[in-house]
Design a protein around this motif. Structure first.
Motif, PDB file in Angstrom:
ATOM      1  N   VAL A 113       0.852  -1.194   0.000  1.00 54.88           N
ATOM      2  CA  VAL A 113       0.000   0.000   0.000  1.00 54.88           C
ATOM      3  C   VAL A 113       0.886   1.241   0.000  1.00 54.88           C
ATOM      4  CG1 VAL A 113      -1.858  -1.182   1.236  1.00 54.88           C
ATOM      5  CG2 VAL A 113      -0.111   0.061   2.518  1.00 54.88           C
ATOM      6  N   SER A 144       1.358   6.764   2.417  1.00 55.05           N
ATOM      7  CA  SER A 144       0.437   7.819   2.846  1.00 55.05           C
ATOM      8  C   SER A 144      -0.828   7.252   3.480  1.00 55.05           C
ATOM      9  CB  SER A 144       0.060   8.702   1.653  1.00 55.05           C
ATOM     10  OG  SER A 144      -0.534   7.916   0.625  1.00 55.05           O
ATOM     11  N   SER A 145      -1.161   5.989   3.175  1.00 57.11           N
ATOM     12  CA  SER A 145      -2.336   5.373   3.803  1.00 57.11           C
ATOM     13  C   SER A 145      -2.029   4.864   5.205  1.00 57.11           C
ATOM     14  CB  SER A 145      -2.842   4.213   2.941  1.00 57.11           C
ATOM     15  OG  SER A 145      -1.883   3.169   2.880  1.00 57.11           O
ATOM     16  N   VAL A 146      -0.746   4.774   5.535  1.00 52.60           N
ATOM     17  CA  VAL A 146      -0.328   4.341   6.868  1.00 52.60           C
ATOM     18  C   VAL A 146      -0.032   5.543   7.754  1.00 52.60           C
ATOM     19  CG1 VAL A 146       1.353   2.979   8.172  1.00 52.60           C
ATOM     20  CG2 VAL A 146       0.630   2.224   5.897  1.00 52.60           C
ATOM     21  N   SER A 196       0.309  10.049   7.880  1.00 54.38           N
ATOM     22  CA  SER A 196      -0.162  11.302   7.270  1.00 54.38           C
ATOM     23  C   SER A 196       1.020  12.051   6.662  1.00 54.38           C
ATOM     24  CB  SER A 196      -0.867  12.166   8.322  1.00 54.38           C
ATOM     25  OG  SER A 196      -1.978  11.491   8.855  1.00 54.38           O
ATOM     26  N   ASP A 221       4.472   8.986  -1.292  1.00 51.73           N
ATOM     27  CA  ASP A 221       3.607   7.895  -1.727  1.00 51.73           C
ATOM     28  C   ASP A 221       4.391   6.658  -2.139  1.00 51.73           C
ATOM     29  OD1 ASP A 221       1.014   8.332  -1.260  1.00 51.73           O
ATOM     30  OD2 ASP A 221       0.464   8.935  -3.280  1.00 51.73           O
ATOM     31  N   ARG A 270      -2.120  -6.750   7.095  1.00 47.50           N
ATOM     32  CA  ARG A 270      -3.522  -6.407   7.305  1.00 47.50           C
ATOM     33  C   ARG A 270      -4.376  -7.666   7.214  1.00 47.50           C
ATOM     34  NH1 ARG A 270      -4.638  -0.743   3.971  1.00 47.50           N
ATOM     35  NH2 ARG A 270      -3.112   0.535   5.119  1.00 47.50           N
TER      36      ARG A 270
END
Length: 241
Positions: free
Chosen positions: A157, A160-162, A164, A168, A175
């Motif tokens: 992933v 940035s999804s982990v 802030s 990227d 998960r």
């Protein structure tokens, strides 16, 4: 208020593990060294040895996990590599399995003690049989926990999804697997059932029952011993001078 209490508990837990984890590891290593002595060699000592080994591995994984969560930044791509993701899956699965394994070994030890107290002629199992029981119980737990292993997977992933951040870069994270929700969450239900019943509920229930039986048998033995002493005192013939 709940968040404050949880934060305080989390900090206490982290420093408790960091402070007493290494001490526990050293104590367990010393215990294993003592249990391997020739004078103590037997089924019971090796069952305790297996239990201590389980606890030692769990504590090692736990200390490393706490160190990683406390001192390593999860927003650093170098801390989200494939190797660390694999290690996380292995450590989490191993801790669950080995905790359950040590509980089942405790059930074995309690069962053997009850049989020895219940039947005076009961012979202690051989060393090889004790080792076979340890290995067999571990294999059964591993086989039964297949759904637990399948419940998580490594997913790639954006960072940035982990965190802030604007970087990227693609990183590896652990998960829940997508297929745990298939067939009305059948895999997820199986995972919870195995973790709750096989790993925790059933051995705890058996240990409780065996503890009651051991206490009852100890009371019976104590009563028989007291009656035997009273009988000997009442039937003691005084010796002539």
């Amino acid at each position: 208020l709940f968040r404050v209490i949880f934060s305080i508990y989390r900090q206490f837990y982290v420093y408790f593990v960091l402070a007493f984890g290494p001490i526990n590891i050293i104590a367990n290593l010393l215990s294993m060294f003592i249990l391997k002595r020739k004078e103590l060699r037997g089924a019971y000592s090796y069952l305790f040895l297996c239990m201590t080994l389980d606890h030692t591995i769990v504590v090692v994984f736990l200390v490393f996990t706490v160190i990683r969560s406390k001192f390593w930044s999860m927003c650093d791509p170098n801390n989200n590599t494939l190797a660390l993701a694999i290690f996380k899956i292995i450590s989490e699965s191993a801790m669950d399995i080995l905790r359950a394994h040590s509980s089942w070994i405790a059930v074995m030890i309690a069962s053997l003690r009850y049989l020895a107290m219940r039947h005076p002629g009961f012979r202690e199992p051989s060393l090889s049989r004790g080792l076979i029981w340890c290995c067999l119980s571990l294999l059964i737990l591993l086989a039964a926990s297949t759904t637990v292993f399948m419940s998580t997977s490594i997913q790639w992933v954006p960072l940035s999804s982990v965190c802030s951040i604007t970087n990227d870069v693609i990183v590896a994270t652990v998960r829940e697997s997508n297929w745990v929700y298939y067939n009305d969450c059948m895999l997820l239900r199986s995972t919870y059932f195995i973790s709750g019943i096989l790993h925790n509920g059933l051995p705890c229930l058996l240990l409780f029952v065996l503890s009651v039986l051991l206490l009852k048998q100890a009371t019976i033995i104590r009563g028989n011993f007291r009656d035997k002493n009273n009988y000997s005192e009442h039937n003691l013939v005084p010796m002539n001078e």
